[in-house]
Design a protein around this motif. Sequence first.
Motif, mmCIF file in Angstrom:
data_model
loop_
_atom_site.group_PDB
_atom_site.id
_atom_site.type_symbol
_atom_site.label_atom_id
_atom_site.label_comp_id
_atom_site.label_asym_id
_atom_site.label_seq_id
_atom_site.Cartn_x
_atom_site.Cartn_y
_atom_site.Cartn_z
ATOM 1 N N GLU A 211 -30.336 47.808 -0.006
ATOM 2 C CA GLU A 211 -29.818 46.456 0.189
ATOM 3 C C GLU A 211 -30.912 45.405 0.410
ATOM 4 O O GLU A 211 -30.977 44.735 1.436
ATOM 5 C CB GLU A 211 -28.795 46.437 1.331
ATOM 6 C CG GLU A 211 -27.581 47.285 1.000
ATOM 7 C CD GLU A 211 -26.457 47.185 2.019
ATOM 8 O OE1 GLU A 211 -26.569 46.390 2.984
ATOM 9 O OE2 GLU A 211 -25.452 47.907 1.854
ATOM 10 N N ARG A 213 -32.612 42.068 0.512
ATOM 11 C CA ARG A 213 -31.904 40.826 0.802
ATOM 12 C C ARG A 213 -32.845 39.784 1.396
ATOM 13 O O ARG A 213 -34.001 40.069 1.695
ATOM 14 C CB ARG A 213 -30.756 41.102 1.771
ATOM 15 C CG ARG A 213 -31.218 41.645 3.118
ATOM 16 C CD ARG A 213 -30.083 42.297 3.886
ATOM 17 N NE ARG A 213 -30.510 42.697 5.227
ATOM 18 C CZ ARG A 213 -31.193 43.787 5.510
ATOM 19 N NH1 ARG A 213 -31.548 44.617 4.537
ATOM 20 N NH2 ARG A 213 -31.554 44.072 6.755
ATOM 21 N N ASN A 257 -29.180 42.561 -2.946
ATOM 22 C CA ASN A 257 -27.941 42.496 -2.182
ATOM 23 C C ASN A 257 -27.572 41.082 -1.742
ATOM 24 O O ASN A 257 -26.395 40.752 -1.652
ATOM 25 C CB ASN A 257 -28.044 43.390 -0.942
ATOM 26 C CG ASN A 257 -26.708 43.594 -0.271
ATOM 27 O OD1 ASN A 257 -25.803 44.176 -0.857
ATOM 28 N ND2 ASN A 257 -26.561 43.105 0.951
ATOM 29 N N TRP A 258 -28.582 40.229 -1.473
ATOM 30 C CA TRP A 258 -28.226 38.895 -0.983
ATOM 31 C C TRP A 258 -29.372 37.915 -1.190
ATOM 32 O O TRP A 258 -30.528 38.240 -0.912
ATOM 33 C CB TRP A 258 -27.860 38.932 0.500
ATOM 34 C CG TRP A 258 -27.325 37.602 0.965
ATOM 35 C CD1 TRP A 258 -27.995 36.638 1.656
ATOM 36 C CD2 TRP A 258 -26.028 37.066 0.712
ATOM 37 N NE1 TRP A 258 -27.191 35.542 1.858
ATOM 38 C CE2 TRP A 258 -25.968 35.772 1.285
ATOM 39 C CE3 TRP A 258 -24.897 37.556 0.040
ATOM 40 C CZ2 TRP A 258 -24.842 34.965 1.209
ATOM 41 C CZ3 TRP A 258 -23.766 36.760 -0.034
ATOM 42 C CH2 TRP A 258 -23.748 35.476 0.553
ATOM 43 N N ARG A 270 -24.454 37.395 -3.923
ATOM 44 C CA ARG A 270 -24.888 38.782 -4.046
ATOM 45 C C ARG A 270 -25.183 39.026 -5.529
ATOM 46 O O ARG A 270 -24.275 39.362 -6.290
ATOM 47 C CB ARG A 270 -23.804 39.750 -3.575
ATOM 48 C CG ARG A 270 -23.473 39.695 -2.102
ATOM 49 C CD ARG A 270 -22.466 40.784 -1.719
ATOM 50 N NE ARG A 270 -23.107 42.098 -1.725
ATOM 51 C CZ ARG A 270 -22.713 43.134 -2.467
ATOM 52 N NH1 ARG A 270 -21.702 43.016 -3.289
ATOM 53 N NH2 ARG A 270 -23.350 44.288 -2.398
ATOM 54 N N THR A 272 -26.549 41.448 -7.016
ATOM 55 C CA THR A 272 -26.310 42.850 -7.366
ATOM 56 C C THR A 272 -27.154 43.194 -8.608
ATOM 57 O O THR A 272 -28.347 42.967 -8.607
ATOM 58 C CB THR A 272 -24.805 43.104 -7.558
ATOM 59 O OG1 THR A 272 -24.101 42.416 -6.500
ATOM 60 C CG2 THR A 272 -24.462 44.580 -7.404
ATOM 61 N N SER A 304 -21.337 37.326 2.298
ATOM 62 C CA SER A 304 -22.232 38.306 2.915
ATOM 63 C C SER A 304 -21.495 39.347 3.738
ATOM 64 O O SER A 304 -22.071 40.360 4.127
ATOM 65 C CB SER A 304 -23.246 37.592 3.812
ATOM 66 O OG SER A 304 -22.594 37.048 4.949
#
Length: 428
Positions: A211, A213, A257-258, A270, A272, A304
């Motif tokens: 993840e 981010r 992820n973010w 996101r 992705t 989120s």
Amino acid sequence: MIANVLATVLAASLLAPAPSAAVQEEVSWTGPLHTEGRDIVDADGDRFKLKSGNWHGASGTWNGSGDIEDPANHHEGENSHGIPLGLDRASMDDIIGSFQELGLNSVRLPFANDMIDDEAVLPDEAVAANPELRGKTRLEIYDAAVQALTDSGLAVILNNHTNTSRWCCGTDGNERWNSAQSDQEWEEDWLFMAGRYEDNTRVVGADLYNEVRRDVLDDPNWGLGDEHDWFAASQRAGDRILNEANPNLLIIIEGINWTGIPVDGFPHERPTLEPVRELSHELAEPGKLVYSAHFYGYTGPNHSGATGTGETTDPRYRDFSREELYEVLRRQAFFVTEEGQPYTAPLWISEFGAGRGEEDPKERAWFENFVDFLVDNDTDFAYWPLVGWHENGEGNGWGLMNWDADGNRQSLDDDDWRAAAWHRLTGG
């Protein structure tokens, strides 16, 4: 520097035990794994669909000082002492046996970078149900888990979940692969871990980082060439693992992820795997790339998952209709399995889940719809998490298998609303 790293990797691989030949003969698949188009296949060329779960804990809620993160949080949960969860309540064999009962063939095994150099011996209470593990360090217990899993016939995917041993995923120094350490340190840790299990062909994958981010100030990116370029960092680390430490491993790369500030009126999302459409990886060793993504009902393509501070008015995945959800899933991740594209690769949904005690009909509907989508698309998956705890039926309700302090197990088929969907997913 490279010579020193190679020497360390070689020494580590010699120390790590190999699986027994007797067990190998009883298992229907042969490692190492590689990819063919959108599928993962074994050494005999047979499809090996990753039917996985996360055995969390070694990414850690214990930081060596006894400070424990919030034990009510489903994502990391109870006092793991920085080792795979449940070893204080159930034997290693019982825990792994429960994975096999669930119909799994593989386990994602998270770790924190600081586990590697942590020389502290764990307190006996951390492994109370496994006295043979007393007097060992976190890394040695991780070794034991890898060995027991692979001896049982399960494949293991090593997952670098955090830099430091604490709960993921806030503003905590674990936002990026290089948040609490340098790129070089991160890569050398991966060479160590990959090389440590080189002789065990049931250790099948290196899941490079969890993840990725935004931290407080800076976003990760996909291809800008700076120190926050996750595309470049994952390409470089994957090539080094294959060339210098362990050519057997699948290189598993999760999308971003973010990015952005999760406040209405500011750009946020996101991403992705959407950037893969324009820029995809070409590893030094063909047939080793797998892409990965995470989906939870309480997050969304522009949400989120926060409540209160940081919450936006954007829809969560659970807010979409079945048809809307499926369109979003295809756009964000599932397109990578389209055959004949420059980006074609296997997709592994390495985290998804829902709570045993969930009563929100929208959350339940999301879980059912998401499982149906995984089934319809024949997608590789890993549930989060496998192991939880309970006291009088209450506790970490996200786990599929939960143990109380006396070692009594609460199983998925014990009046759990998720059971029917799970059996559809695993085909049994």
